[in-house]
Motif scaffolding. Structure first.
Motif, PDB file in Angstrom:
ATOM      1  N   GLU A 136       0.804  -1.198   0.154  1.00 41.17           N
ATOM      2  CA  GLU A 136      -0.108  -0.073   0.159  1.00 41.17           C
ATOM      3  C   GLU A 136       0.860   1.093   0.109  1.00 41.17           C
ATOM      4  O   GLU A 136       1.385   1.644   1.037  1.00 41.17           O
ATOM      5  N   LEU A 137       1.261   1.702  -1.159  1.00 41.45           N
ATOM      6  CA  LEU A 137       2.143   2.825  -1.286  1.00 41.45           C
ATOM      7  C   LEU A 137       2.050   3.940  -0.515  1.00 41.45           C
ATOM      8  O   LEU A 137       2.902   4.424  -0.040  1.00 41.45           O
ATOM      9  N   PRO A 138       0.733   4.592  -0.300  1.00 38.64           N
ATOM     10  CA  PRO A 138       0.577   5.706   0.410  1.00 38.64           C
ATOM     11  C   PRO A 138       1.027   5.804   1.667  1.00 38.64           C
ATOM     12  O   PRO A 138       1.410   6.625   2.398  1.00 38.64           O
ATOM     13  N   LYS A 139       0.808   4.466   2.425  1.00 37.02           N
ATOM     14  CA  LYS A 139       1.462   4.577   3.661  1.00 37.02           C
ATOM     15  C   LYS A 139       2.712   4.540   3.864  1.00 37.02           C
ATOM     16  O   LYS A 139       3.386   5.309   4.654  1.00 37.02           O
ATOM     17  N   MET A 140       3.679   4.067   2.846  1.00 35.24           N
ATOM     18  CA  MET A 140       5.137   4.066   2.932  1.00 35.24           C
ATOM     19  C   MET A 140       5.525   5.597   2.535  1.00 35.24           C
ATOM     20  O   MET A 140       6.311   5.947   3.240  1.00 35.24           O
TER      21      MET A 140
END
Length: 261
Positions: A136-140
């Motif tokens: 989940e790219l936005p969390k990273m």
């Protein structure tokens, strides 16, 4: 954010497809792996791509120059084939910059050669053109912003299925276990960078050697541990991922949850 993809390698671990096919164009289903990587980023709103080309750059350019939306998407055919109306679309709103960064350049050199295209950016994303994940790219990205670091990458267990052996002396095996169970982590790509990364780079250097060593000494690199799905490196893995595509069970196709919602 802009997305830099490193597409210039020789892909020696996937030579089963022949010397004339660059690794980013190795098929998964009826689309090449680079399409899957770009579709992943586009799903999260990042549709401005910079492709760092090298080996068989002409093949990658040709793929996108002659991209047929109808092959990859649903459409309606009418008037005896005279009218074609797309129901869905892939790359219509993608912006793709193609840059020949040299046949034998390393990753650091390729990134330096597109620095001028990132000069107005505060942050950007970068990745190898063959790694797939359901991260989940936005969390990273949000964690990276809070960290104040200059660089980040995902740290994942090795995807290969070989085993690690421990010897007592030269002959006696005292332990053997799957590499994924050893607690080892590898650089899985999916980089997030501040443009300050270029302050840590010198001409000719490999990205994850000298520049990353400087970042480590300055405590300016963030490792984002991820132990779910991450894969794609060898012919065997390509076969496994193709099977997942065929079954409609590909974990990295995060965009499909949105399409079917």
């Amino acid at each position: 954010m802009k997305v830099v993809l490193f597409c210039g390698g020789l892909g020696t671990r996937l030579r089963e497809y022949g010397d004339n096919l660059p690794k980013p164009l190795v098929p998964l289903g009826y689309r090449p792996v680079i399409w899957h990587v770009m579709k992943y980023y586009a799903h999260f709103g990042h549709k401005d791509f910079i492709l760092c080309l090298g080996y068989r750059a002409d093949k990658i350019k040709d793929y996108f120059l002659h991209y047929d939306e109808c092959i990859s998407n649903d459409f309606v055919l009418s008037a005896g084939g005279k009218n074609v109306s797309l129901i869905t679309s892939d790359i219509q709103d993608w912006n793709i910059t193609f840059v020949d960064t040299g046949l034998h350049a390393n990753i650091g050199q390729r990134l330096k050669k597109v620095q001028h295209l990132l000069q107005n950016e505060e942050m950007f994303l970068a990745n190898y053109s063959d790694g797939l994940t359901d991260l989940e790219l936005p969390k990273m990205v949000e964690e990276f912003k809070r960290s104040g670091k200059v660089a980040a990458c995902i740290c994942a267990p090795p995807s290969q299925s070989f085993h690690v052996v421990k010897l007592n002396g030269d002959r006696s095996v005292v332990a053997i276990e799957a590499v994924r169970d050893c607690g080892l982590l590898v650089n899985g790509g999916y980089f997030v960078f501040q443009t300050k990364i270029f302050d840590y780079m010198r001409e000719g250097e490999e990205l994850v050697r000298e520049p990353f060593t400087r970042l480590i000494k300055a405590d300016m690199i963030m490792g984002y541990k991820y132990d779910r799905f991450w894969s794609m490196d060898t012919f065997k893995e390509q076969q496994e991922l193709s099977d997942l595509c065929a079954r409609g069970d590909a974990p990295w196709e995060v965009w499909k949850s949105k399409e079917t919602a």
